[in-house]
Each structure stands twice: as structure tokens, then as C-alpha cells.
Design a protein around this motif. Structure first.
Motif, short mmCIF file in Angstrom:
data_model
loop_
_atom_site.label_atom_id
_atom_site.label_comp_id
_atom_site.label_asym_id
_atom_site.label_seq_id
_atom_site.Cartn_x
_atom_site.Cartn_y
_atom_site.Cartn_z
N MET A 1 27.40 43.06 29.40
CA MET A 1 27.87 44.43 29.54
C MET A 1 26.73 45.38 29.19
SD MET A 1 31.65 44.01 27.80
CE MET A 1 31.00 43.74 26.16
N ILE A 2 26.42 46.28 30.10
CA ILE A 2 25.40 47.30 29.86
C ILE A 2 26.00 48.67 30.09
CG2 ILE A 2 23.56 45.71 30.53
CD1 ILE A 2 23.31 47.34 33.14
N SER A 3 25.26 49.69 29.67
CA SER A 3 25.72 51.08 29.85
C SER A 3 27.15 51.26 29.38
CB SER A 3 25.59 51.48 31.33
OG SER A 3 24.27 51.35 31.78
N LEU A 4 27.43 50.74 28.21
CA LEU A 4 28.79 50.78 27.70
C LEU A 4 29.25 52.20 27.41
CD1 LEU A 4 28.61 47.62 25.46
CD2 LEU A 4 30.31 48.02 27.24
N LYS A 5 30.54 52.40 27.63
CA LYS A 5 31.16 53.70 27.43
C LYS A 5 32.28 53.59 26.39
CE LYS A 5 30.64 54.53 32.40
NZ LYS A 5 31.36 54.87 33.65
N PRO A 6 32.65 54.68 25.75
CA PRO A 6 33.79 54.62 24.81
C PRO A 6 35.06 54.06 25.46
CG PRO A 6 32.57 56.64 24.47
CD PRO A 6 31.96 55.98 25.68
N ASP A 7 35.25 54.31 26.76
CA ASP A 7 36.43 53.79 27.45
C ASP A 7 36.43 52.27 27.57
OD1 ASP A 7 36.93 56.51 29.86
OD2 ASP A 7 37.48 56.29 27.75
N ASP A 8 35.30 51.64 27.30
CA ASP A 8 35.24 50.18 27.33
C ASP A 8 35.78 49.55 26.04
OD1 ASP A 8 32.08 50.54 28.97
OD2 ASP A 8 34.00 49.99 29.90
N THR A 9 36.09 50.38 25.07
CA THR A 9 36.62 49.87 23.80
C THR A 9 37.94 49.17 24.01
OG1 THR A 9 35.50 51.57 22.49
CG2 THR A 9 37.45 50.54 21.52
N ALA A 10 38.02 47.92 23.56
CA ALA A 10 39.23 47.10 23.74
C ALA A 10 39.01 45.74 23.10
CB ALA A 10 39.55 46.93 25.22
N VAL A 11 40.08 44.98 23.04
CA VAL A 11 39.96 43.55 22.75
C VAL A 11 39.73 42.85 24.08
CG1 VAL A 11 41.06 41.49 21.82
CG2 VAL A 11 41.43 43.71 20.71
N TYR A 12 38.69 42.04 24.13
CA TYR A 12 38.34 41.33 25.36
C TYR A 12 38.78 39.88 25.24
CZ TYR A 12 35.66 45.22 27.18
OH TYR A 12 35.31 46.45 27.69
N TYR A 13 39.47 39.42 26.27
CA TYR A 13 39.99 38.06 26.31
C TYR A 13 39.38 37.31 27.49
CZ TYR A 13 43.74 39.93 23.36
OH TYR A 13 44.47 40.53 22.37
N CYS A 14 39.04 36.06 27.27
CA CYS A 14 38.71 35.22 28.41
C CYS A 14 39.91 34.35 28.73
CB CYS A 14 37.45 34.40 28.17
SG CYS A 14 37.62 33.03 27.03
N ALA A 15 39.99 33.93 29.97
CA ALA A 15 41.13 33.17 30.44
C ALA A 15 40.68 32.17 31.50
CB ALA A 15 42.19 34.10 31.02
N ALA A 16 41.43 31.09 31.62
CA ALA A 16 41.11 30.04 32.59
C ALA A 16 42.32 29.76 33.48
CB ALA A 16 40.70 28.76 31.87
N LYS A 17 42.01 29.50 34.74
CA LYS A 17 43.07 29.16 35.68
C LYS A 17 42.64 27.96 36.49
CE LYS A 17 43.70 32.07 39.14
NZ LYS A 17 43.49 31.21 40.30
N ILE A 18 43.59 27.12 36.83
CA ILE A 18 43.28 25.93 37.61
C ILE A 18 43.21 26.30 39.08
CG2 ILE A 18 43.94 23.56 38.13
CD1 ILE A 18 43.35 24.16 35.16
N GLY A 19 42.15 25.88 39.73
CA GLY A 19 42.04 26.07 41.16
C GLY A 19 41.42 27.40 41.55
N ASN A 20 41.11 27.51 42.80
CA ASN A 20 40.52 28.73 43.35
C ASN A 20 41.34 29.21 44.55
OD1 ASN A 20 37.91 28.97 41.81
ND2 ASN A 20 37.69 26.91 42.62
N TYR A 21 41.23 30.47 44.85
CA TYR A 21 41.95 31.06 45.97
C TYR A 21 40.99 31.93 46.77
CZ TYR A 21 46.02 29.69 43.24
OH TYR A 21 46.94 28.98 42.53
N ASN A 22 41.30 32.11 48.01
CA ASN A 22 40.46 32.95 48.85
C ASN A 22 40.68 34.42 48.58
OD1 ASN A 22 39.25 30.78 50.15
ND2 ASN A 22 40.88 30.65 51.67
#
Length: 128
Positions: free
Chosen positions: A83-104
Motif C-alpha cells: 500500500m502506497i500513498s495512504l490516505k486517512p480513509d484507508d484506516t480500517a482493520v484489514y483481513y485476508c481471506a481464502a476461497k477455493i477455486g477460481n472464476y472468470n
């Protein structure tokens, strides 16, 4: 099962940079697509970025396009969010997530309910 652990959050001034990492374990990491979401106090969890299982396709929210970059290191079972050029609006809790498979369709990467596994979150605070 997939276990996810985020790291790299913190306090940064507006205009600064951070790199978040999400370490995965459990299932074969190369078979899952990964996403980053964020949630500010009193708001819904919003899509930030996603990457397909083979890393060939990436997707971004309009609000972060050009400032955030998602990538993955299959050998290290890790996904990154630069993340670059961060702004105050970027303030949050950031979560990563995983999903099985891919979609078009991009849509399936942007909705939280498509993801089966979630990390505990890491706080990002951007001061003005």
C-alpha cells in the motif's frame, strides 16, 4: 482447512506506505484464491483486492487502484498487499481471506461470502 495470519499493520502518516502479509497454512496454498478486505468502525466489510490461485489475475477496488498491489509467493505460502500513498480513509482493520477455486467473473472475488477462510485482521491507521 486453511489457516491465515495477517501481519504488517500499524500507524502511518498520510502519504506513507505499508506492506501487509498474510501467511497461509493447511491446504495446498496454490489451489486457493486470496483476497484482502477491510472494515472501518461502523461500516461493512469492503473488498480491497484479490488474486487468483495462480497469480495470473488480480482485481482491485476503484478506491485503491493504482495505490495498492496484491501479490503472492506460492513457495512461502504468503500473500502481500503493498500500500502506497495512504490516505486517512484507508484506516480500517484489514483481513485476508481464502476461497477455493477460481472464476472468470470479477464479481466472485469481491464479495465476502464467497470466501471460506479468514484471518484475524490487522489494524491499519493513517493519520492526517
Amino acid at each position: 482447512q486453511v489457516q491465515l495470519v495477517e501481519s504488517g499493520g500499524g500507524l502511518v502518516q498520510a502519504g506513507g506506505s505499508l506492506r501487509l502479509a498474510c501467511a497461509g497454512s493447511g491446504r495446498t496454498f496454490s489451489s486457493v484464491a486470496m483476497g484482502w478486505f477491510r472494515q472501518a468502525p461502523g461500516k461493512e466489510r469492503d473488498f480491497v483486492a484479490a488474486i487468483s490461485s495462480n497469480g495470473a489475475n488480480t482485481y482491485y477496488a476503484d478506491s485503491v487502484k493504482g495505490r495498492f498491489t496484491i501479490s503472492r509467493d506460492v513457495n512461502k505460502y504468503t500473500v502481500y498487499l503493498q500500500m502506497i500513498s495512504l490516505k486517512p480513509d484507508d484506516t480500517a482493520v484489514y483481513y485476508c481471506a481464502a476461497k477455493i477455486g477460481n472464476y472468470n467473473s470479477r464479481y466472485y472475488y469481491t464479495v465476502p461470502h464467497e470466501y471460506s477462510y479468514w484471518g484475524q485482521g490487522t489494524q491499519v491507521t493513517v493519520s492526517s
